[in-house]
Design a protein around this motif. Sequence first.
Motif, PDB file in Angstrom:
ATOM      1  N   THR B  10       0.813  -1.220   0.000  1.00 16.52           N
ATOM      2  CA  THR B  10       0.000   0.000   0.000  1.00 16.52           C
ATOM      3  C   THR B  10       0.850   1.276   0.000  1.00 16.52           C
ATOM      4  O   THR B  10       1.955   1.308   0.553  1.00 16.52           O
ATOM      5  CB  THR B  10      -0.984   0.032   1.183  1.00 16.52           C
ATOM      6  OG1 THR B  10      -1.750   1.238   1.116  1.00 16.52           O
ATOM      7  CG2 THR B  10      -0.261  -0.010   2.516  1.00 16.52           C
ATOM      8  N   CYS B  29     -12.864   4.230   6.875  1.00 16.88           N
ATOM      9  CA  CYS B  29     -12.059   3.091   6.416  1.00 16.88           C
ATOM     10  C   CYS B  29     -12.887   1.804   6.440  1.00 16.88           C
ATOM     11  O   CYS B  29     -13.411   1.419   7.475  1.00 16.88           O
ATOM     12  CB  CYS B  29     -10.829   2.907   7.282  1.00 16.88           C
ATOM     13  SG  CYS B  29      -9.855   1.482   6.730  1.00 16.88           S
ATOM     14  N   HIS B  31     -11.806  -1.190   6.146  1.00 20.70           N
ATOM     15  CA  HIS B  31     -11.032  -2.350   6.594  1.00 20.70           C
ATOM     16  C   HIS B  31     -10.325  -2.141   7.936  1.00 20.70           C
ATOM     17  O   HIS B  31      -9.332  -2.816   8.217  1.00 20.70           O
ATOM     18  CB  HIS B  31     -10.032  -2.767   5.510  1.00 20.70           C
ATOM     19  CG  HIS B  31     -10.699  -3.365   4.308  1.00 20.70           C
ATOM     20  ND1 HIS B  31     -11.333  -4.579   4.348  1.00 20.70           N
ATOM     21  CD2 HIS B  31     -10.868  -2.902   3.037  1.00 20.70           C
ATOM     22  CE1 HIS B  31     -11.847  -4.851   3.149  1.00 20.70           C
ATOM     23  NE2 HIS B  31     -11.588  -3.845   2.342  1.00 20.70           N
ATOM     24  N   ALA B  32     -10.814  -1.201   8.722  1.00 16.40           N
ATOM     25  CA  ALA B  32     -10.296  -0.986  10.082  1.00 16.40           C
ATOM     26  C   ALA B  32      -8.771  -0.885  10.130  1.00 16.40           C
ATOM     27  O   ALA B  32      -8.117  -1.546  10.936  1.00 16.40           O
ATOM     28  CB  ALA B  32     -10.794  -2.079  11.023  1.00 16.40           C
ATOM     29  N   CYS B  49      -5.126  -2.247   3.967  1.00 19.14           N
ATOM     30  CA  CYS B  49      -5.491  -1.073   3.152  1.00 19.14           C
ATOM     31  C   CYS B  49      -5.700  -1.462   1.697  1.00 19.14           C
ATOM     32  O   CYS B  49      -4.878  -2.155   1.109  1.00 19.14           O
ATOM     33  CB  CYS B  49      -4.399   0.000   3.243  1.00 19.14           C
ATOM     34  SG  CYS B  49      -4.679   1.400   2.132  1.00 19.14           S
ATOM     35  N   MET B  50      -6.826  -1.023   1.112  1.00 20.16           N
ATOM     36  CA  MET B  50      -7.091  -1.319  -0.295  1.00 20.16           C
ATOM     37  C   MET B  50      -6.990  -0.057  -1.148  1.00 20.16           C
ATOM     38  O   MET B  50      -7.404  -0.060  -2.303  1.00 20.16           O
ATOM     39  CB  MET B  50      -8.468  -1.965  -0.447  1.00 20.16           C
ATOM     40  CG  MET B  50      -9.609  -1.106   0.063  1.00 20.16           C
ATOM     41  SD  MET B  50     -11.227  -1.855  -0.250  1.00 20.16           S
ATOM     42  CE  MET B  50     -11.286  -1.781  -2.036  1.00 20.16           C
ATOM     43  N   GLU B  51      -6.436   0.994  -0.577  1.00 17.35           N
ATOM     44  CA  GLU B  51      -6.157   2.234  -1.314  1.00 17.35           C
ATOM     45  C   GLU B  51      -7.408   2.847  -1.937  1.00 17.35           C
ATOM     46  O   GLU B  51      -7.360   3.353  -3.052  1.00 17.35           O
ATOM     47  CB  GLU B  51      -5.090   1.991  -2.385  1.00 17.35           C
ATOM     48  CG  GLU B  51      -3.765   1.519  -1.807  1.00 17.35           C
ATOM     49  CD  GLU B  51      -2.694   1.288  -2.878  1.00 17.35           C
ATOM     50  OE1 GLU B  51      -3.027   0.732  -3.925  1.00 17.35           O
ATOM     51  OE2 GLU B  51      -1.529   1.668  -2.642  1.00 17.35           O
ATOM     52  N   CYS B  52      -8.533   2.783  -1.217  1.00 18.79           N
ATOM     53  CA  CYS B  52      -9.762   3.379  -1.763  1.00 18.79           C
ATOM     54  C   CYS B  52      -9.691   4.895  -1.717  1.00 18.79           C
ATOM     55  O   CYS B  52     -10.359   5.579  -2.480  1.00 18.79           O
ATOM     56  CB  CYS B  52     -10.993   2.867  -1.028  1.00 18.79           C
ATOM     57  SG  CYS B  52     -11.187   3.481   0.665  1.00 18.79           S
TER      58      CYS B  52
END
Lengths: 385, 98
Positions: B10, B29, B31-32, B49-52
């Motif tokens: 990430t 967030c 994904h906490a 983290c999925m970088e949204c």
Amino acid sequence: MSDSKKHDAESGTPPCCQPIVQPTDQASGSAGPRSTSSPESPWITGKIRTAVGKIPVVDTELRFADRFGSWKARWGIRRMGYRIVPGLYATGRPTEKSPVFVTANYKMSFDRLRSQLGRIDSWILVLDTKGINVWCAAGKGTFGTDEIVRRVELHGLREIVEHRRLILPQLGAPGVAAHKVKELSGFRVVYGPVRARDIPAFLAAGRKATPEMRRVTFTFSERVVLIPVDLVGSAKYAFLAAACFLLLSGLGPGIYSLDRVAAYGIISAVFLLAAAVAGAILPAALLPWLPGRPFSLKGAWAGLIPLLGITWLALQHPEIFRNWPTFAAWFCFIPAVTSFMGMNFTGSSTYTSLSGVRKEMRIAIPLQIVGAVSGLGLWMTGLFV
Amino acid sequence: MKLRYLPDVTTLELDAGKCNGCGICLLVCPHAVFVLENKKAEIVDRDACMECGACASNCPEEALMVRPGVGCACAVLNGALRGTEPTCDCGEDSTCCD
């Protein structure tokens, strides 16, 4: 992503000099000619009189037509046109104290929201997201700060409610800067839960979401609903490739032979279609159980299942394979196909990052090419030896 | 079962010095990734983290930085073929973005 702002600018906004929007403006085509809703939409049950005109009241029970519409969208049938007219709607008998929910104009997003508002008098502000769901539209920026601020103004929200609060789906957040919405419109953004079904509990808790309500999941049922659209999406390519295999199988020593097409071509086409079906279904269905984190790897493992079937066939009916290269070819070709399809499932997943996808693609794509080319090479070799 | 994607990829960065402890990153967030510790946001699950980009766009102090994007191979291929950034606009028959 890059042209998201451009899209925003070209949305079919009524001319700026127009007075505060009337309900008829909602139907004046701001969602474009393919819009599927109109003032006569069956889910509009009436009108409510407000300071800025009559606002359509919507049903909070989904009917057969709504469920059938969702089903069609899941199968990719006119999915991109499955949208409603952006604007302001109401549920129940809302007043100037009622909450305002914000959503996208993808009909499935809107339906999910309204179906949870059965006991809640509310206003629903539908943004023009070009018929895209909340999360994807937020990623593109169409579910975003500018569109919210513009719609608050356009629909005279300040005169409809006395509070200054908008409840947004949490997944709209990537497109929104809550502090800028406040600065530009005076409305405070309250992020609601990820899933609409948690809205009643969220409201009951004083607009507070539990940590579970804030977490995105990717459960078995959430994954399998995505399978039909992937099946439909890959069908075109699968049938094209199957047709190629069918045609090529007539080649070989001597003249083009239809006997060879019948003997080896048909079964090859079937194997290819089986690989495509496996690639569309298995990575989604078996995601947590396929080994490895990269989706391309999970996809490659998914190829094992059709390969097991092919091996079983080879043991039972060895005569359907011309020779060993035509058999071995599938061990290169099928994992390459299912790996590629598994990799593309990253776009449907709820937890993959762009950086991660790029990283796995750098390794996976060359391997997929090697697998596909060597598989094709073996298969073609088998035709001539 | 908790699904995890590739570790150590990430682009998420937190400048703790700028953080005012408002906690909006914890709210948005999916994904906490964050917790609030001593009135400052802290990254506790970086690899989730999925970088949204939700945290960065909502941070009033610009204390968070991430190169946002969709983690979609189809979009990356589309971008590569057109010579642009990854794009979901795969046309009418697109199967992504649902």
